[in-house]
Design a protein around this motif. Structure first.
Motif, PDB file in Angstrom:
ATOM      1  N   ALA A 802      40.902  28.059  28.372  1.00 14.14           N
ATOM      2  CA  ALA A 802      40.094  28.741  29.382  1.00 14.14           C
ATOM      3  C   ALA A 802      39.134  29.724  28.713  1.00 14.14           C
ATOM      4  N   MET A 803      37.923  29.855  29.269  1.00 10.92           N
ATOM      5  CA  MET A 803      36.896  30.739  28.730  1.00 10.92           C
ATOM      6  C   MET A 803      36.896  32.048  29.507  1.00 10.92           C
ATOM      7  N   PRO A 804      36.650  33.185  28.785  1.00 10.44           N
ATOM      8  CA  PRO A 804      36.613  34.486  29.454  1.00 10.44           C
ATOM      9  C   PRO A 804      35.526  34.516  30.500  1.00 10.44           C
ATOM     10  N   GLY A 805      35.783  35.220  31.509  1.00 15.51           N
ATOM     11  CA  GLY A 805      34.786  35.455  32.547  1.00 15.51           C
ATOM     12  C   GLY A 805      34.626  34.312  33.510  1.00 15.51           C
ATOM     13  N   LYS A 806      35.377  33.240  33.352  1.00 12.21           N
ATOM     14  CA  LYS A 806      35.254  32.094  34.250  1.00 12.21           C
ATOM     15  C   LYS A 806      36.474  32.026  35.191  1.00 12.21           C
ATOM     16  N   THR A 807      36.175  31.573  36.359  1.00 18.54           N
ATOM     17  CA  THR A 807      37.262  31.354  37.356  1.00 18.54           C
ATOM     18  C   THR A 807      37.588  29.870  37.380  1.00 18.54           C
ATOM     19  N   TYR A 808      38.896  29.547  37.382  1.00 18.67           N
ATOM     20  CA  TYR A 808      39.340  28.139  37.357  1.00 18.67           C
ATOM     21  C   TYR A 808      40.267  27.832  38.554  1.00 18.67           C
ATOM     22  N   TYR A 809      40.227  26.519  38.910  1.00 21.92           N
ATOM     23  CA  TYR A 809      41.130  25.995  39.975  1.00 21.92           C
ATOM     24  C   TYR A 809      42.130  25.059  39.307  1.00 21.92           C
TER      25      TYR A 809
END
Length: 849
Positions: A802-809
């Motif tokens: 996962a990348m910082p600052g990103k929102t994931y589902y």
């Protein structure tokens, strides 16, 4: 008879002079066509002549007749009024008197007028007999088939001119008392006093069959017999002498009929006979003649239980009691038994003088005699037969036979007046069977219960010449002797020693020499004696003689049977006795051969034999030999048996389901004979090492293994068991439980900034899942999603990409060999933010400043 105009005019002239005006039209049809006295003689077709006709009053006419042989006779025609005559009300009311305490027939019936006073009177007398020993007189459905003492049970009927009571014992009627079809009233009645032809004649109907109504037999109201409606004819001697029913049978009444065909008294006799009873006294006699039927005769009838039909000059009534010269009567105009009307014997009632009586006595056959007993040797010259008297019996018949049957019996007497009877023709010492019948004019009863009797005879002498056969026969010892005078039967005795102590009576009723003793054992000597007997007793013992039955080897026993698990502690062997056998040998083996057999017993007295040494559950073969001093028979036919139950064989047909069920493996097998329960085994390899006992007491196929893991192959075996033990393993079969796609995981959650270097995804385990798939996307859609893990063993899963600052589902699927579930619910996750120190460390490491 049809009236001519002249006769009708003359009738009304006479009637106007003799009848009160108020009765003139009511009685207009009362009298039949008749010759007027003085107009000449009326000659009947058979030579009898009506010399004159005397009209006494409107209700009573007398025809004076001279028969062809010169005998004079009178015919009284009574058509008594249907209501009490006017002007006598006070006299009738005053005649009611309390019943005397004696000289009265109690509960005597009381009926009202219908069809004719003579028929009603006859019905009241018949009803009394029905209630007192003659139950077949009335058999209708009312009152439990017992004729009531009043006629109020059946209501009333009307002919259009007057209303009358129904009474089936007087006259039958369609619909009355259960009747279906025309009866007396339908066929014979028009109206009171009518001289018209009866309805069955004018309408061309067939007459009904007579049977239950006394009026039919008395010819009441029947135009074919010269009776107007309500009238009955009675014939009598013009003297004090009785006119008997027997005499009526030989007297002509004209028109080809005898007096017995048309007379009311004789009609009463016919009625009783039709109801199944004989008639004894039957006659008509005047009361107003010297030497005629007297008050004493009346009292004797009442005391004997016989009510008396009394003819007044114009009416018929019934006398049922007396008190001095007063007699109690039923006048046919009242249904209330409590109204006890009276009149003076020989006087008048309602203006009509006493004329005569009609006496008819029914008779029932007497009861069968009881207590019959014949003497048993009490007398030397006779057999005395005694019995209890039977009510109503006039005489008795006594029968005898030499056997207990009536075939060829002898009638010793047919007219014996009373017990006892002495049979002097019996032969001394001979036993006879005796019976008795009770008789009277109505006939004889059935046979009594029999009894045996005999004349005493001397006890016979002991038999001489007694001889027992010595080995002459292989199947018996034959004992012979000379007959003893006076002996009827013989007794034969046997013992194994010359003494009577412990002897056996071989027969107690043997008719004559010889006697065959088939119970003697071959080769054993016996002592025999004989006694001679008759009803007087038995002689002493005869002289003894010894005898024996020839020895022979008995035949092998048949019917050999060994119990099959019947007993838990033994095998029981049974067989049929062999003739001539003294004892038996019993053999056993574990195979159908005599090699190695065991002799269980070599001197057993008789069937059965219990083998207590048999091992439970093992089948054995058994044989039996029959033996006596001459030797032993061959072996019997073999039979197998076992103690308790046998260990059953291994079950066959064992099958384990192959993926049929998702929740179990089902194991089935064929039932085994003798099995009470089953054991089921399982392993993951084809070996019993490490096997699991799934059940050790399962009642029957199938068995469901719900502990099997889906998709895993197992090996199954079954054993059959009972109280004796369990079988070997059955043949093996493999089976498995079908896998199923697990449900989507629940409780899916993604860390939201918790970790700076990962997003951690967690979920709840799904039943049946072997592994899980984890999915991620940057939008809430599966388009462009990334599969983060394809075969993850269990929660949690760490997404380190996962990348910082990103929102994931994030989504999760649960998987096994059957497939994967649908997507789980989504969860949103993010990486955490780094602190200044966390950002500075990397710079230092990289040499920045």
């Amino acid at each position: 008879m049809k009236k001519t105009l002249f006769s009708l005019i003359l009738f009304f002239i006479i009637l106007s002079l003799s009848v009160p005006h108020q009765f003139l039209f009511a009685q207009a049809e009362t009298l039949p066509q008749m010759d007027v006295p003085g107009e000449g003689l009326n000659t009947l077709p058979d030579g009898a002549v009506i010399t004159s006709i005397e009209e006494v009053n409107p209700y009573f006419t007398i025809e004076h007749i001279t028969l062809a042989d010169g005998t004079t006779l009178s015919k009284g025609i009574i058509s008594g009024p249907s209501q009490p005559p006017a002007g006598y009300e006070a006299e009738r009311e005053a005649s009611i008197q309390p019943l005397s305490s004696r000289g009265v027939i109690s509960n005597f019936p009381s009926y009202n007028w219908v069809f004719g006073c003579s028929a009603v009177s006859g019905a009241m007398i018949a009803a009394y007999y029905d209630q007192n020993g003659y139950p077949d007189i009335y058999t209708g459905p009312t009152n439990g088939s017992v004729m009531p003492i009043t006629d109020t049970s059946w209501g009333t009927w009307s002919d259009g001119y007057a209303t009358y009571p129904n009474n089936p014992l007087v006259a039958s009627k369609d619909g009355l008392d259960g009747r279906s079809g025309r009866g007396s009233i339908d066929n014979y009645w028009v109206r009171y006093g009518s001289t018209a032809d009866d309805p069955y004649i004018t309408n061309g109907w067939p007459q009904h069959t007579w049977g239950a109504a006394i009026g039919d037999f008395m010819k009441t109201s029947q135009s074919a017999y010269g009776n107007t409606d309500g009238a009955t004819s009675f014939y009598y001697n013009e003297s004090a002498a009785k006119l008997t029913c027997t005499a009526m049978e030989s007297m002509s009444a004209g028109g080809g009929r005898m007096v017995s065909d048309v007379d009311g008294t004789y009609g009463r006799k016919l009625f009783y006979e039709a109801r199944g009873y004989a008639v004894t006294d039957c006659y008509y006699q005047r009361t107003n003649y010297e030497g005629g039927f007297s008050l004493d005769n009346f009292k004797a009838e009442i005391d004997a239980g016989h009510p008396v039909m009394i003819n007044l000059k114009g009416h018929t009534i019934v006398g049922y009691g007396y008190d001095g010269t007063t007699i109690y009567i039923r006048d046919t105009w009242d249904s209330d038994p409590s109204h006890t009307y009276t009149m003076t014997w020989g006087g008048s009632y309602q203006g009509m003088a006493m004329q005569a009586v009609s006496v008819v006595h029914p008779a029932a056959t007497p009861a069968v005699p009881t207590g019959v007993a014949a003497s048993d040797g009490t007398y030397t010259d006779k057999v005395r037969v005694t019995w209890n008297a039977s009510t109503g019996a006039n005489n008795y018949m006594v029968f005898r036979n030499t056997s207990n049957t009536h075939t060829d019996e002898v009638v010793l007497t047919s007219n014996h007046f009373a017990s006892p009877f002495d049979d002097t023709t019996a032969t001394p010492g001979k036993t006879y069977y005796y019976w008795v019948k009770a008789c009277n004019a109505a006939g004889c009863s059935g046979y009594s219960i029999g009894d045996v009797g005999y004349i005493a005879a001397p006890i016979p002498a002991p038999p001489s010449g007694v001889a027992a056969s010595d080995g002459t026969y292989t199947d018996k010892v034959q004992v012979t002797w000379n007959a003893s005078t006076g002996a009827d039967i013989y007794q034969v005795f046997k013992n194994t020693s010359n003494t009577h102590m412990g002897e056996i009576m071989l027969t107690g009723n043997h008719p004559a020499s010889p006697f065959d003793d088939t119970t003697a054992a071959p080769g054993i000597p016996y002592y025999y004696w004989v006694k001679a007997c008759n009803p007087a007793g038995c002689s002493d013992y005869s002289i003894v003689d010894t005898g024996y039955r020839a020895v022979f080897i008995p035949a092998p026993p048949d019917g050999v049977a060994a119990s099959d698990g019947t007993y838990p502690d033994m095998v029981q062997i049974t067989w049929n006795a062999s003739a001539g056998a003294h004892y038996y040998m019993v053999f056993r083996n574990t195979s159908d051969t005599h090699t190695g057999e065991i002799v269980l017993t070599d001197i057993h007295p008789a069937s059965p034999f219990d083998d207590l040494t048999a091992e439970p559950g093992i089948p054995y073969y058994y044989w039996v030999k029959a033996c006596n001093p001459a030797g032993c028979s061959d072996y019997s036919i073999v039979d197998t048996g076992h103690r308790g139950p046998l260990i059953p064989a291994p079950p066959d047909g064992v099958v384990a389901s192959d993926g049929t069920y998702t929740d179990k493996v089902q194991v089935t097998w064929s039932a085994n004979t003798g099995a009470d329960n089953y054991m089921v085994f399982r392993n993951t390899s084809n070996t019993h090492t490490g096997e699991i006992v799934l059940t050790d007491m399962h009642p029957a196929s199938p068995f469901d293994d719900i502990t099997a893991e889906p998709g895993k192959i197992y090996y199954y075996w079954v054993k059959a068991c009972n109280a004796a033990g369990c079988s070997d393993y059955s043949t093996v079969d493999t089976g498995y439980r079908a896998p199923f796609i697990p449900a989507p995981p629940g409780g899916v959650a993604a860390s939201d900034g918790t970790y700076p270097d990962k997003v951690q995804v967690t979920w709840n385990a799904s039943t049946g899942a072997d592994n899980y798939k984890v999915f991620r996307n940057t939008s809430i859609t599966h388009t462009g999603e990334i599969v983060l893990a394809n075969n993850h063993p269990a929660s949690p899963f760490d997404d380190i990409t996962a990348m910082p600052g990103k929102t994931y589902y994030y989504w999760v699927k649960a998987c096994n060999a059957a497939g994967c579930s649908d997507y789980s619910s989504f969860a949103i996750g993010r990486l955490g933010t780094l602190t200044r120190f966390e950002l500075f460390v990397p710079l230092l490491i990289s040499g920045g400043g």
